[in-house]
Design a protein around this motif. Structure first.
Motif, mmCIF file in Angstrom:
data_model
loop_
_atom_site.group_PDB
_atom_site.id
_atom_site.type_symbol
_atom_site.label_atom_id
_atom_site.label_comp_id
_atom_site.label_asym_id
_atom_site.label_seq_id
_atom_site.Cartn_x
_atom_site.Cartn_y
_atom_site.Cartn_z
ATOM 1 N N HIS A 40 17.744 53.514 63.345
ATOM 2 C CA HIS A 40 18.846 52.821 62.670
ATOM 3 C C HIS A 40 18.311 51.608 61.938
ATOM 4 C CE1 HIS A 40 18.569 50.540 66.425
ATOM 5 N NE2 HIS A 40 19.294 49.583 65.897
ATOM 6 N N ASP A 83 14.942 45.007 63.748
ATOM 7 C CA ASP A 83 13.890 45.155 64.763
ATOM 8 C C ASP A 83 13.428 46.613 64.884
ATOM 9 O OD1 ASP A 83 16.489 45.536 65.790
ATOM 10 O OD2 ASP A 83 15.843 45.234 67.859
ATOM 11 N N HIS A 84 14.126 47.540 64.247
ATOM 12 C CA HIS A 84 13.754 48.959 64.288
ATOM 13 C C HIS A 84 13.289 49.470 62.925
ATOM 14 C CE1 HIS A 84 15.559 49.686 68.332
ATOM 15 N NE2 HIS A 84 16.174 48.581 67.992
ATOM 16 N N ASP A 134 19.037 52.176 69.858
ATOM 17 C CA ASP A 134 20.125 51.401 70.448
ATOM 18 C C ASP A 134 21.359 52.290 70.433
ATOM 19 O OD1 ASP A 134 18.424 49.222 70.645
ATOM 20 O OD2 ASP A 134 19.145 48.294 68.789
ATOM 21 N N HIS A 180 13.115 48.412 76.131
ATOM 22 C CA HIS A 180 13.187 46.951 76.053
ATOM 23 C C HIS A 180 14.486 46.464 76.675
ATOM 24 C CE1 HIS A 180 15.436 48.296 72.507
ATOM 25 N NE2 HIS A 180 15.983 47.101 72.418
ATOM 26 N N GLY A 184 14.796 43.554 69.972
ATOM 27 C CA GLY A 184 15.755 42.657 70.595
ATOM 28 C C GLY A 184 17.003 42.636 69.775
HETATM 29 ZN ZN LIG Z 1 17.398 47.005 68.837
#
Ligand SMILES: [Zn+2]
Ligand SMILES: [Zn+2]
Length: 351
Positions: A36, A40-41, A115, A308, A334
């Motif tokens: 997505h 952070d990805h 996520d 994480h 995060g």
């Molecule tokens: Zn994330």
């Protein structure tokens, strides 16, 4: 074949030795799949990227058209082969375009959740459960203390506050991708039909969601005014802005601003206090503890890897159920805007 031939954890993120591709790597690579578009990805600079159409479109908006050498659209539910590894993207219910990635070879199936959340969200396709051998999960809110309330009831708190304080501008801190649009859509569902004001950094993603058919109603961009005085037109209005902007000079124009913040972290009172948040709204785009544990159980996975977040608690919980589990301690992931600087284009707009 061992499962680690299909997928393994490296310092640069998850990698498939058999397929020759990464998933959500931290540094630029030859070939990657992306779950997505959160920063952070989804990082710019990869040679070849496969992701859902929405994720690719959001990345182009956030990082510029040249964010990757080449892109390939993954249609949710459609199997594709990469060097003998079957790859399928399946909705993750996290933000628009978010997907879990299913990788399979020689009868072993691994699901990378990215996520995800199980709670209803009018702005994206709902999470779909995929039974698997190994389930790779996040654990952002992986402690039993995290139980997210119904998002609709949190939105009603905001509307109640508007009735109690009709002269105060209500400034709501929201992440630019996903949370902003979900809060707006939930306000509309609750019958709020006034224009909703947004900080410039949120405008383009709201427009992108609206273009995908997500009903957001009338959105008005707040133009960065150089005027000094307080603008009475914002009395009793809702203004959404990135979390970092609430205490900013930007807000000085709003009459008696009431500061709110929509995040799963608002469950932690100290965080709300620290940020000077008067009206914390516990609205999260991640699973809470029950969501994580129920999902792990439902996948039927005999092994769980935790990428994480609060890895240890979840790993321990798996152990009590006889599920083999290990923390991957992947760093660099995060709660996007909180942990990391915003993507380049948005950083520009924040200035
Ligand atoms: Zn994330
Ligand atoms: Zn995310």
């Amino acid at each position: 074949m061992q499962p680690v031939d299909l997928l393994t954890s490296t310092p640069n993120g998850l990698f498939s030795p058999l397929g020759g591709f990464f998933i959500d790597p931290l540094r630029p690579v030859e070939r990657t799949l992306i779950t997505h578009a959160h920063s952070d990805h989804a990082r710019p600079g990869h040679r070849a990227v496969m992701a859902t159409r929405e994720t690719l479109e959001i990345m182009a908006v956030r990082c510029g058209e040249g964010f990757a050498g080449a892109t390939q659209v993954a249609v949710p539910g459609e199997r594709q082969e990469i060097n003998g590894v079957a790859v399928t993207f399946v909705p993750a219910g996290h933000v628009l375009g978010s997907a879990q990635i299913v990788v399979e070879a020689h009868g072993t199936r691994i699901v990378v959740s990215g996520d995800y959340k199980r709670a209803r969200d009018p702005t994206c396709a709902p999470y779909e459960l995929v039974p698997c051998d190994i389930f790779i999960t996040e654990a952002t809110f992986g402690l039993p203390v995290f139980r997210h309330p119904d998002a609709g009831s949190e939105i009603r708190k905001l509307l109640a506050s508007l009735r109690v304080f009709p002269d105060r501008a209500h400034l709501v801190g929201v992440y630019a991708l996903g949370k902003a649009q979900r809060v707006i859509a939930l306000l509309r569902e609750a019958g709020y039909d006034r224009p909703i004001h947004v900080h410039g950094a949120l405008e383009r993603l709201c427009a992108l969601y609206a273009a995908q058919g997500v009903a957001l109603g009338e959105i008005r961009k707040v133009t960065p005014g150089r005027s000094r005085g307080i603008d009475p037109a914002f009395a009793g209005e809702i203004v959404l802005c990135p979390p970092g902007q609430i205490q900013d000079l930007w807000t000085r124009r709003f009459p008696d601003p009431l500061s709110s913040f929509a995040s799963g972290w608002m469950r932690v009172r100290a965080r709300a206090r620290q940020r000077g948040v008067e009206l914390p709204l516990v609205i999260s785009d991640h699973c809470d503890w029950d969501g994580l544990t129920e999902t792990i159980r439902e996948t039927g996975a005999s092994e769980v890897w935790v990428t994480h977040g609060e890895e240890d608690a979840l790993v321990h919980w798996c152990g009590t159920l006889g599920i083999k589990a290990r923390p991957l301690h992947l760093v660099g992931y995060g709660d996007e805007e909180e942990a990391l600087t915003p993507p380049p284009q948005e950083a520009q707009e924040l200035r």
